[in-house]
Design a protein around this motif. Structure first.
Motif, PDB file in Angstrom:
ATOM      1  N   LYS A 144      45.780  79.004 -41.514  1.00  0.00           N
ATOM      2  CA  LYS A 144      45.964  77.740 -42.234  1.00  0.00           C
ATOM      3  C   LYS A 144      47.411  77.542 -42.676  1.00  0.00           C
ATOM      4  CE  LYS A 144      41.239  77.246 -43.988  1.00  0.00           C
ATOM      5  NZ  LYS A 144      40.372  77.136 -45.195  1.00  0.00           N
ATOM      6  N   GLN A 145      48.174  78.635 -42.729  1.00  0.00           N
ATOM      7  CA  GLN A 145      49.584  78.528 -43.123  1.00  0.00           C
ATOM      8  C   GLN A 145      50.525  78.367 -41.928  1.00  0.00           C
ATOM      9  OE1 GLN A 145      47.532  80.709 -45.227  1.00  0.00           O
ATOM     10  NE2 GLN A 145      47.651  78.790 -46.384  1.00  0.00           N
ATOM     11  N   GLN A 151      41.984  86.232 -36.886  1.00  0.00           N
ATOM     12  CA  GLN A 151      40.824  85.684 -37.582  1.00  0.00           C
ATOM     13  C   GLN A 151      39.814  85.151 -36.567  1.00  0.00           C
ATOM     14  OE1 GLN A 151      44.019  83.573 -39.951  1.00  0.00           O
ATOM     15  NE2 GLN A 151      42.313  83.397 -41.388  1.00  0.00           N
ATOM     16  N   ARG A 152      38.525  85.439 -36.812  1.00  0.00           N
ATOM     17  CA  ARG A 152      37.447  85.021 -35.902  1.00  0.00           C
ATOM     18  C   ARG A 152      36.904  83.675 -36.358  1.00  0.00           C
ATOM     19  NH1 ARG A 152      32.733  88.367 -35.623  1.00  0.00           N
ATOM     20  NH2 ARG A 152      32.903  88.511 -37.875  1.00  0.00           N
ATOM     21  N   LEU A 153      37.022  82.681 -35.488  1.00  0.00           N
ATOM     22  CA  LEU A 153      36.618  81.324 -35.836  1.00  0.00           C
ATOM     23  C   LEU A 153      35.606  80.791 -34.831  1.00  0.00           C
ATOM     24  CD1 LEU A 153      40.204  79.841 -36.425  1.00  0.00           C
ATOM     25  CD2 LEU A 153      38.791  81.084 -38.072  1.00  0.00           C
ATOM     26  N   ILE A 154      34.642  80.019 -35.309  1.00  0.00           N
ATOM     27  CA  ILE A 154      33.777  79.218 -34.449  1.00  0.00           C
ATOM     28  C   ILE A 154      34.060  77.753 -34.767  1.00  0.00           C
ATOM     29  CG2 ILE A 154      31.416  78.524 -33.924  1.00  0.00           C
ATOM     30  CD1 ILE A 154      30.521  81.342 -34.285  1.00  0.00           C
ATOM     31  N   VAL A 155      34.395  76.997 -33.735  1.00  0.00           N
ATOM     32  CA  VAL A 155      34.676  75.563 -33.883  1.00  0.00           C
ATOM     33  C   VAL A 155      33.537  74.792 -33.234  1.00  0.00           C
ATOM     34  CG1 VAL A 155      36.289  73.707 -33.353  1.00  0.00           C
ATOM     35  CG2 VAL A 155      37.162  75.987 -33.875  1.00  0.00           C
ATOM     36  N   MET A 156      32.987  73.803 -33.950  1.00  0.00           N
ATOM     37  CA  MET A 156      31.803  73.089 -33.473  1.00  0.00           C
ATOM     38  C   MET A 156      31.960  71.577 -33.583  1.00  0.00           C
ATOM     39  SD  MET A 156      28.953  75.503 -35.336  1.00  0.00           S
ATOM     40  CE  MET A 156      30.043  75.768 -36.750  1.00  0.00           C
ATOM     41  N   ALA A 157      31.377  70.868 -32.617  1.00  0.00           N
ATOM     42  CA  ALA A 157      31.199  69.418 -32.727  1.00  0.00           C
ATOM     43  C   ALA A 157      29.911  69.215 -33.517  1.00  0.00           C
ATOM     44  CB  ALA A 157      31.100  68.780 -31.345  1.00  0.00           C
ATOM     45  N   PHE A 211      46.616  74.842 -33.174  1.00  0.00           N
ATOM     46  CA  PHE A 211      46.489  75.433 -34.500  1.00  0.00           C
ATOM     47  C   PHE A 211      47.837  75.794 -35.107  1.00  0.00           C
ATOM     48  CE2 PHE A 211      41.995  75.882 -33.646  1.00  0.00           C
ATOM     49  CZ  PHE A 211      41.427  75.850 -34.918  1.00  0.00           C
ATOM     50  N   VAL A 212      48.839  76.035 -34.277  1.00  0.00           N
ATOM     51  CA  VAL A 212      50.147  76.393 -34.805  1.00  0.00           C
ATOM     52  C   VAL A 212      50.776  75.224 -35.551  1.00  0.00           C
ATOM     53  CG1 VAL A 212      52.491  77.099 -34.203  1.00  0.00           C
ATOM     54  CG2 VAL A 212      50.539  78.179 -33.080  1.00  0.00           C
TER      55      VAL A 212
END
Length: 354
Positions: free
Chosen positions: A22-23, A54-60, A141-142
């Motif tokens: 997030k930073q 970091q482990r992320l799940i992105v969902m619609a 994300f960057v």
């Protein structure tokens, strides 16, 4: 110029890799040197090697309208979908910035895949006109910004299989055209170059197939041809990226003639969910290895990663969608706390380690 004044660059890099995702936008705005470091492929590899990723799940996922002071969930007549993000290690949820060009929500039935430190949203249908879209949007994300990618070429397709090599390439296969004709064709998208190229045709038509990478190869699982219309097959085809050829048909690849959306690959193993069971592909057969949580019957998304199996699903039609994670060694489940505003219907999703 030193990355951090007074520190060796190796030490400075050790500091930068520990920054939370997030930073990232703040970090890259500090100076050109920091921006260059975060944009290098080595940056992501260094984060993983130091266990800083970091482990992320992105969902619609459908947005839920909740009246003030009420615990009741309310879905609109035409649900609005947006991208939500679940950080598995902390249980934190958030919503990604809206796509500037899409004011009325994500396209219905769009596909979402991850490539490096980016999310790619492909296709779908306009939620108002139901016109099929060939659009491509990429979230970085960057920089925490969206950009428009080159449209998917050829026939406008829906319900296609979509998978990423997690590096720079997205594969699109099958689906159906505007006349509901199932397709054999496929194509490949180089995200960095923003270029599309054709794939050799599949051996057969595959509407609503599942595409995933396993053992370095593209697997296209299940689906159905035009004449079958919703009657799923058990077959699969494997594409060898190194030789750029399909390796032939695998008959009876699935244990059941089922929708393959819950198939996933991780830990050098294939997994799927059927009925109340979690199945693993072992010794050329599917074997039940665990029971699903009692409150999960409708499976929306499954990911196998770092020794864990993450499942997003609901108890039934209209019920809240929740997350559960299973330890693949002990086969024990852990409930992922799901705030009500993030319990809407999930259409598609992907895993991202950043």
């Amino acid at each position: 110029m030193e990355l951090i004044p007074g520190l060796p660059d190796d030490v400075a890099r050790d500091c930068l890799v520990r920054v939370m995702y997030k930073q990232f936008p703040t970090v890259v705005s500090v100076c050109k040197g920091w921006r260059s470091e975060l944009e290098l492929p080595e940056f992501s590899r260094r984060r993983k090697n130091t266990c800083s990723s970091q482990r992320l799940i992105v969902m619609a996922q459908a947005r839920i309208d909740q009246k003030e002071g009420s615990s009741a969930m309310k879905y609109g007549a035409s649900p609005i979908y947006r991208l939500t993000l679940l950080e598995l290690d902390t249980g934190d949820w958030c919503e990604l910035p809206l796509i500037p060009e899409v004011s009325n929500g994500l396209p219905m039935f769009c596909r979402v895949v991850s490539v490096g430190s980016e999310i790619v949203v492909l296709g779908g249908m306009d939620p108002t006109s139901w016109e099929v879209s060939n659009s491509v949007f990429v979230f970085d994300f960057v920089s925490a910004t969206w950009r428009r990618g080159a449209d998917m070429p050829g026939v406008r397709r829906s319900f296609f299989g979509c998978a990423s090599d997690s590096d720079r390439t997205v594969f699109v296969v099958g689906g159906h055209d505007d006349e509901k004709n199932a397709l054999r064709s496929g194509m490949v998208y180089d995200v960095a170059k923003d270029e599309w190229a054709p794939l050799p045709d599949l051996a057969r038509e595959r509407d609503e197939c599942k595409a995933l990478f396993h053992d370095g190869k593209l697997h296209v699982i299940g689906g159905y041809c035009t004449e079958m219309q919703g009657r799923f097959e058990k077959t699969a085809e494997v594409f060898d990226v190194a030789t750029w050829k399909w390796n032939g048909m695998q008959e009876n690849f699935l244990a059941y003639a089922m929708c393959p959306r819950s198939c996933t690959s991780g830990n050098d193993q294939l997994y799927t969910c059927h009925g109340t069971d979690v199945l693993a592909f072992k010794d050329t057969t599917w074997q039940a290895v665990a029971k699903l949580p009692a409150d999960v019957h409708n499976i929306a998304h499954v990911e196998a990663l770092q020794g864990k199996l993450s499942v997003i699903g609901s108890a039934g039609f209209g019920e809240p969608y929740v997350g559960d994670e299973m330890d693949l060694k002990k086969y024990t489940w852990r409930k992922v706390q799901t705030p009500q505003q993030y319990s809407g219907h999930v259409q598609s999703g992907c895993y991202l380690e950043i």
